[in-house]
Design a protein around this motif. Sequence first.
Motif, short mmCIF file in Angstrom:
data_model
loop_
_atom_site.label_atom_id
_atom_site.label_comp_id
_atom_site.label_asym_id
_atom_site.label_seq_id
_atom_site.Cartn_x
_atom_site.Cartn_y
_atom_site.Cartn_z
N GLY A 111 -54.40 33.37 78.98
CA GLY A 111 -53.62 33.43 77.75
C GLY A 111 -54.24 32.51 76.72
O GLY A 111 -55.09 31.68 77.04
N PRO A 168 -43.97 27.26 82.06
CA PRO A 168 -44.25 25.81 81.97
C PRO A 168 -44.05 25.28 80.54
O PRO A 168 -44.18 26.03 79.57
CB PRO A 168 -45.74 25.72 82.34
N ARG A 176 -58.70 24.39 72.94
CA ARG A 176 -59.24 25.70 72.54
C ARG A 176 -58.55 26.21 71.28
O ARG A 176 -59.16 26.85 70.45
CB ARG A 176 -59.01 26.73 73.66
N SER A 193 -59.17 32.11 85.72
CA SER A 193 -59.16 31.23 86.90
C SER A 193 -60.19 30.11 86.85
O SER A 193 -60.35 29.40 87.83
CB SER A 193 -59.38 32.09 88.15
N THR A 194 -60.87 29.93 85.72
CA THR A 194 -61.90 28.88 85.68
C THR A 194 -61.38 27.56 85.11
O THR A 194 -62.10 26.57 85.13
CB THR A 194 -63.10 29.33 84.82
N GLU A 254 -57.16 23.02 79.17
CA GLU A 254 -58.04 23.16 77.99
C GLU A 254 -57.36 23.92 76.84
O GLU A 254 -57.94 24.11 75.77
CB GLU A 254 -59.32 23.91 78.39
N ARG A 285 -63.99 35.16 81.13
CA ARG A 285 -65.12 35.70 80.35
C ARG A 285 -66.44 35.07 80.73
O ARG A 285 -67.47 35.74 80.80
CB ARG A 285 -64.87 35.47 78.85
N PHE A 335 -45.54 21.73 78.36
CA PHE A 335 -46.91 21.31 78.05
C PHE A 335 -47.63 20.87 79.33
O PHE A 335 -47.11 20.05 80.09
CB PHE A 335 -46.90 20.15 77.05
N SER A 366 -45.88 32.61 81.79
CA SER A 366 -45.29 32.65 80.46
C SER A 366 -45.25 31.21 79.93
O SER A 366 -46.17 30.43 80.20
CB SER A 366 -43.91 33.30 80.54
N LYS A 419 -44.74 34.95 74.42
CA LYS A 419 -44.24 34.43 75.69
C LYS A 419 -42.78 34.84 75.92
O LYS A 419 -42.34 34.99 77.06
CB LYS A 419 -44.42 32.91 75.74
N LEU A 478 -54.27 39.78 74.56
CA LEU A 478 -54.43 38.97 75.78
C LEU A 478 -53.08 38.59 76.40
O LEU A 478 -52.88 38.75 77.60
CB LEU A 478 -55.22 37.69 75.45
N HIS A 521 -54.87 23.52 74.59
CA HIS A 521 -54.60 23.01 73.24
C HIS A 521 -55.90 22.75 72.49
O HIS A 521 -55.99 23.00 71.28
CB HIS A 521 -53.72 21.76 73.34
N TYR A 541 -47.22 32.87 69.00
CA TYR A 541 -47.48 32.54 70.43
C TYR A 541 -46.16 32.56 71.20
O TYR A 541 -46.07 33.15 72.27
CB TYR A 541 -48.16 31.17 70.55
N1 LIG Z 1 -51.41 24.41 78.83
C1 LIG Z 1 -50.14 24.53 78.47
O1 LIG Z 1 -49.51 23.58 77.94
C2 LIG Z 1 -49.40 25.81 78.75
C3 LIG Z 1 -48.00 25.78 78.70
C4 LIG Z 1 -47.29 26.93 78.95
C5 LIG Z 1 -47.95 28.10 79.27
N2 LIG Z 1 -49.32 28.12 79.30
C6 LIG Z 1 -49.96 29.39 79.63
O2 LIG Z 1 -50.75 29.19 80.80
C7 LIG Z 1 -51.79 30.17 80.84
C8 LIG Z 1 -53.10 29.48 81.19
O3 LIG Z 1 -53.36 28.55 80.17
P1 LIG Z 1 -54.15 27.19 80.43
O4 LIG Z 1 -53.36 26.14 79.75
O5 LIG Z 1 -54.51 27.03 81.85
O6 LIG Z 1 -55.43 27.52 79.51
P2 LIG Z 1 -56.97 27.08 79.61
O7 LIG Z 1 -57.13 25.78 80.31
O8 LIG Z 1 -57.46 27.20 78.21
O9 LIG Z 1 -57.63 28.23 80.51
C9 LIG Z 1 -57.68 29.54 80.04
C10 LIG Z 1 -58.36 30.43 81.07
O10 LIG Z 1 -58.27 31.78 80.62
C11 LIG Z 1 -59.60 32.34 80.46
N3 LIG Z 1 -59.56 33.23 79.30
C12 LIG Z 1 -59.34 32.90 78.00
N4 LIG Z 1 -59.44 33.98 77.22
C13 LIG Z 1 -59.71 35.03 78.04
C14 LIG Z 1 -59.95 36.42 77.82
N5 LIG Z 1 -59.95 36.94 76.58
N6 LIG Z 1 -60.21 37.20 78.88
C15 LIG Z 1 -60.25 36.69 80.12
N7 LIG Z 1 -60.04 35.38 80.40
C16 LIG Z 1 -59.78 34.57 79.36
C17 LIG Z 1 -60.51 31.12 80.27
O11 LIG Z 1 -61.85 31.34 80.68
P3 LIG Z 1 -62.98 31.96 79.67
O12 LIG Z 1 -62.92 31.15 78.41
O13 LIG Z 1 -64.27 31.86 80.42
O14 LIG Z 1 -62.58 33.40 79.45
C18 LIG Z 1 -59.84 30.12 81.23
O15 LIG Z 1 -60.23 30.41 82.56
C19 LIG Z 1 -51.77 30.86 79.49
O16 LIG Z 1 -51.13 32.10 79.60
C20 LIG Z 1 -50.94 29.92 78.61
O17 LIG Z 1 -50.30 30.60 77.57
C21 LIG Z 1 -50.06 27.00 79.06
#
Ligand SMILES: NC(=O)c1ccc[n+]([C@@H]2O[C@H](COP(=O)([O-])OP(=O)(O)OC[C@H]3O[C@@H](n4cnc5c(N)ncnc54)[C@H](OP(=O)(O)O)[C@@H]3O)[C@@H](O)[C@H]2O)c1
Length: 274
Positions: free
Chosen positions: A105, A197, A207, A26-27, A203, A50, A199, A154, A171, A126, A205, A167
Amino acid sequence: MQIAAPGPSGRRYGDGMPPTALITGSTAGLGAAFARALAAEGHDLVVVARDAARLESAAAELRSRHGTGVEVLPADLTDRAQSRAVEDRLADPDRPVDMLVNNAGMGLKGRFWETELAEQERLLELNCMAVMRLTHAALRAMVRRGSGDVIIVSSTAGYAPGSRGPYGATKAWATGFAEAISGQVAPYGVRLSAVTPGFVHTEFHQRAGLDMSRLPEFLWLDADRVVADALRDHRAGKVVSVPGLQYKAIVTASRLVPPNLTRRVTAAFTRRVL
Ligand SMILES: NC(=O)c1ccc[n+]([C@@H]2O[C@H](COP(=O)([O-])OP(=O)(O)OC[C@H]3O[C@@H](n4cnc5c(N)ncnc54)[C@H](OP(=O)(O)O)[C@@H]3O)[C@@H](O)[C@H]2O)c1
């Protein structure tokens, strides 16, 4: 006893207690957008990620902006002992969690055999195992209470795992898991859905070390918009939500053509763009 109107997450609460949502990851990105949206609706939150310092500062911001209660629960969900603390929080009968958002994720760069096995294990832990464990804990409590909501974040990558390697496979599992469980819990007053969703500007991509500079602009989605669509579709009873008109069109088209062709097209797209 008078039964009050359903709360934002569907719980009938007559004691003036706001409903509680637990959001993983959630951060940043989509998880932070879920936290903002649910706090603005009047949910108390339990926030999980984390980085404890970042969680504390995100929680302080949410409390001051929305006047909502925010509990901070730092945990690495790839670590079974730390994940267990989150499962215990979800199962706590004295502090019910009305909504679980399985959002945390990760992605991985590189071809399967070229990445470290430990990284592949973390990916599954995860994106799949933690989702399964947290959902199990939440549903036991929700079914007993006769109400609750679970959303699984997902991805459209799940429709075409061939394009995104393991990956995409995680999903595909996440969407299939939501479809498998939602019908089982519906008779008990519990709603469970997946949002898939495309793209999204987050953060994620960076990461994973992915260079997204060649992705066409029209394929990018906004995190707050994705979350608004996910919540609307979830409450409308849709088991799978596909945010964005462009992705609705892509997903529909991919279902009309043979899987082999979808695989070839998405693999070629990925080679050119990612
Ligand atoms: N961005 C996209 O294009 C996209 C598209 C489709 C689906 N998604 C999905 O959307 C979800 C969220 O992704 P996002 O794009 O919002 O990613 P993000 O901006 O990288 O945020 C990831 C979040 O998850 C936390 N996290 C990462 N590893 C963790 C762990 N081992 N344990 C607990 N918390 C953890 C991170 O905080 P800490 O690092 O402090 O743990 C951060 O709060 C994921 O499931 C991803 O697969 C993303």
